[in-house]
Design an enzyme around this catalytic site. Structure first.
Site, PDB file in Angstrom:
ATOM      1  N   ASP A 247       0.835  -1.203   0.000  1.00 59.92           N
ATOM      2  CA  ASP A 247       0.000   0.000   0.000  1.00 59.92           C
ATOM      3  C   ASP A 247       0.869   1.252   0.000  1.00 59.92           C
ATOM      4  O   ASP A 247       1.823   1.358   0.775  1.00 59.92           O
ATOM      5  CB  ASP A 247      -0.909   0.020   1.232  1.00 59.92           C
ATOM      6  CG  ASP A 247      -2.018  -1.011   1.144  1.00 59.92           C
ATOM      7  OD1 ASP A 247      -2.215  -1.583   0.054  1.00 59.92           O
ATOM      8  OD2 ASP A 247      -2.688  -1.249   2.168  1.00 59.92           O
TER       9      ASP A 247
ATOM     10  N   ASP B 155     -11.244  -5.858   6.401  1.00 59.52           N
ATOM     11  CA  ASP B 155     -10.304  -6.995   6.471  1.00 59.52           C
ATOM     12  C   ASP B 155     -10.118  -7.425   7.923  1.00 59.52           C
ATOM     13  O   ASP B 155     -10.061  -8.623   8.233  1.00 59.52           O
ATOM     14  CB  ASP B 155      -8.917  -6.615   5.927  1.00 59.52           C
ATOM     15  CG  ASP B 155      -8.978  -6.045   4.529  1.00 59.52           C
ATOM     16  OD1 ASP B 155      -9.939  -6.354   3.810  1.00 59.52           O
ATOM     17  OD2 ASP B 155      -8.054  -5.299   4.159  1.00 59.52           O
TER      18      ASP B 155
HETATM   19  C1  26A Z   1      -7.861  -6.248  -7.030  1.00 60.96           C
HETATM   20  N1  26A Z   1      -7.939  -5.238  -5.998  1.00 60.96           N
HETATM   21  C2  26A Z   1      -8.562  -3.997  -6.362  1.00 60.96           C
HETATM   22  C3  26A Z   1      -7.435  -5.495  -4.732  1.00 60.96           C
HETATM   23  C4  26A Z   1      -7.375  -4.526  -3.724  1.00 60.96           C
HETATM   24  C5  26A Z   1      -6.875  -4.920  -2.473  1.00 60.96           C
HETATM   25  N2  26A Z   1      -6.484  -6.167  -2.211  1.00 60.96           N
HETATM   26  C6  26A Z   1      -6.565  -7.047  -3.206  1.00 60.96           C
HETATM   27  N3  26A Z   1      -7.014  -6.743  -4.445  1.00 60.96           N
HETATM   28  N4  26A Z   1      -7.679  -3.211  -3.655  1.00 60.96           N
HETATM   29  C7  26A Z   1      -7.398  -2.806  -2.407  1.00 60.96           C
HETATM   30  N5  26A Z   1      -6.892  -3.837  -1.705  1.00 60.96           N
HETATM   31  C8  26A Z   1      -6.406  -3.846  -0.333  1.00 60.96           C
HETATM   32  O1  26A Z   1      -7.439  -3.574   0.531  1.00 60.96           O
HETATM   33  C9  26A Z   1      -6.839  -3.230   1.760  1.00 60.96           C
HETATM   34  C10 26A Z   1      -7.794  -2.471   2.606  1.00 60.96           C
HETATM   35  O2  26A Z   1      -8.954  -3.174   2.799  1.00 60.96           O
HETATM   36  C11 26A Z   1      -5.356  -2.790  -0.074  1.00 60.96           C
HETATM   37  O3  26A Z   1      -4.066  -3.273  -0.370  1.00 60.96           O
HETATM   38  C12 26A Z   1      -5.564  -2.481   1.419  1.00 60.96           C
HETATM   39  O4  26A Z   1      -4.500  -2.980   2.207  1.00 60.96           O
END
Ligand code: 26A
Length: 349
Positions: free
Chosen positions: A20, A304
């Site tokens: 992130d 999460d």
């Molecule tokens: C495919 N996408 C859009 C994603 C994500 C994701 N993790 C996996 N796939 N988009 C955001 N995140 C994660 O969500 C967390 C917060 O809920 C981010 O990396 C962040 O740590």
């Protein structure tokens, strides 16, 4: 905490390991890049240059992320025993990948990453606005997008050992065959549970058909209010907007193994958590004890963490009420912090 029922490799998570890149920005910055205040999307051509613009104009933090990996990390924080959680996903052969491996391992997770030497480790831009109450995420999947079922098959011992599987909807466009492999495995063992997250509205909107192919195998389904609404739309349930009714309908959708009734858990921020069970007429609501707005630093990762708290109890056969209580506890710890870091103090709930 009594954790005698816990053992290594009890839980297997599959998802996108992402680093992130997080900071607080102005509303104008979001508008400039066409981003909504509260959403998670995949980066498109339109977002080329976003990271550069961000790092030029703001001080950013680099934090290990990826939604399933976050959930595994918070579960480990709640347990005193390491390596109860195994996590799989794909990273690049680079510094960011190694940083993430270090972080997850330090948090007690056993990572069994696939490495793609041709791609960079994925990252996710996390933009905080409204005093920490809103977060917009834009993911550049990079190597995470290249996870292959082969890696899962090669490391099948972790699936054999696991009793609980947790996968995000985010992984559907990455490796549906891997998801279905785990789902089928859990389905054919009466004591195993396949847990899934709706993850984001766009999964229902763009990958609806694939999502519906997984639904019959889902024993525990997590999502928030906007994701549940998008899923209802996918099913053309136009006659209702009532979340309790939607949760009940999801719980009663066709199931491959009816000996394991499905449980659907819908969160809605500070509003009550809704829990529906297959074949049960009553849908329950669990009140969320409010925390002061001034205590909220960053809501990123609250969902999460909720799942992590919930599963940490579920795997110990605790009541749903207890699972929800610890889910809320974990989420509230995370939103008091900047970015998804596991707290530096032991859990107390
Ligand atoms: C495919 N996408 C859009 C994603 C994500 C994701 N993790 C996996 N796939 N988009 C955001 N995140 C994660 O969500 C967390 C917060 O809920 C981010 O990396 C962040 O740590």
């Amino acid at each position: 905490m009594a954790d005698s029922s816990l053992r290594e490799a009890l839980i297997l998570g599959l998802g996108n390991p992402l680093l992130d890149v997080s900071t607080t920005v102005s509303k104008e910055f979001l508008d400039k890049w066409g981003l909504e205040p509260n959403n998670a999307i995949l980066a498109t051509d339109q977002h080329q240059g976003l990271v550069e613009d961000l790092t030029k104009n703001y001080e950013v933090k680099f934090i290990a992320g990826g939604s399933v990996q976050n959930t595994m990390r918070i579960i480990q924080w709640l347990f005193s025993k390491p390596k109860v959680c195994t996590f799989m996903g794909c990273i690049g052969n680079d510094f960011f990948g190694r940083c993430m491996e270090f972080k997850a391992t330090e948090d007690g997770v056993r990572v069994v990453y696939m490495t793609d030497p041709k791609e960079k480790t994925g990252h996710c831009v996390v933009l905080i606005t409204e005093n920490g109450q809103c977060r917009s995420m834009c993911a550049f999947l990079g190597a995470a997008n290249n996870f292959k079922k082969d890696h899962l098959v090669k490391n099948w011992e972790y699936a054999e050992k696991a009793k609980y599987f947790y996968v995000s909807g985010f992984h559907i466009p990455v490796s549906l065959p891997s998801i279905l492999e785990l789902a089928n495995h859990a389905n054919s063992h009466q004591d195993k549970r396949f847990c899934f997250n709706l993850s984001a509205q766009y999964i229902s909107q763009v990958f609806g058909e694939q999502l519906l192919s997984v639904v019959p195998f889902i024993d525990l389904l997590f999502g928030n209010e906007t994701e549940a609404a998008a899923f209802a739309e996918l099913n053309k349930w136009t006659d209702t907007k009532d979340l309790k009714e939607i949760a009940k309908r999801i719980a009663n959708m066709g199931k491959a193994n009816n000996n394991k009734p499905r449980i659907v858990i819908i969160t809605q921020g500070k509003d009550p958590v809704i829990v529906a069970k297959q074949n049960e007429t009553e849908t329950k609501e669990y009140v969320v004890k409010p925390i002061e707005a001034s205590e909220i630093v960053d809501t990123n990762g609250a969902g999460d963490a909720f799942v992590g708290g919930f599963l940490s109890q579920f795997v110990q056969d605790k009541s749903i009420e207890e699972c929800v209580r610890v889910g809320i506890y974990a989420a509230q710890q995370i939103i008091r912090q900047d970015g998804f870091s596991t707290p530096r103090f032991p859990p107390q709930f």
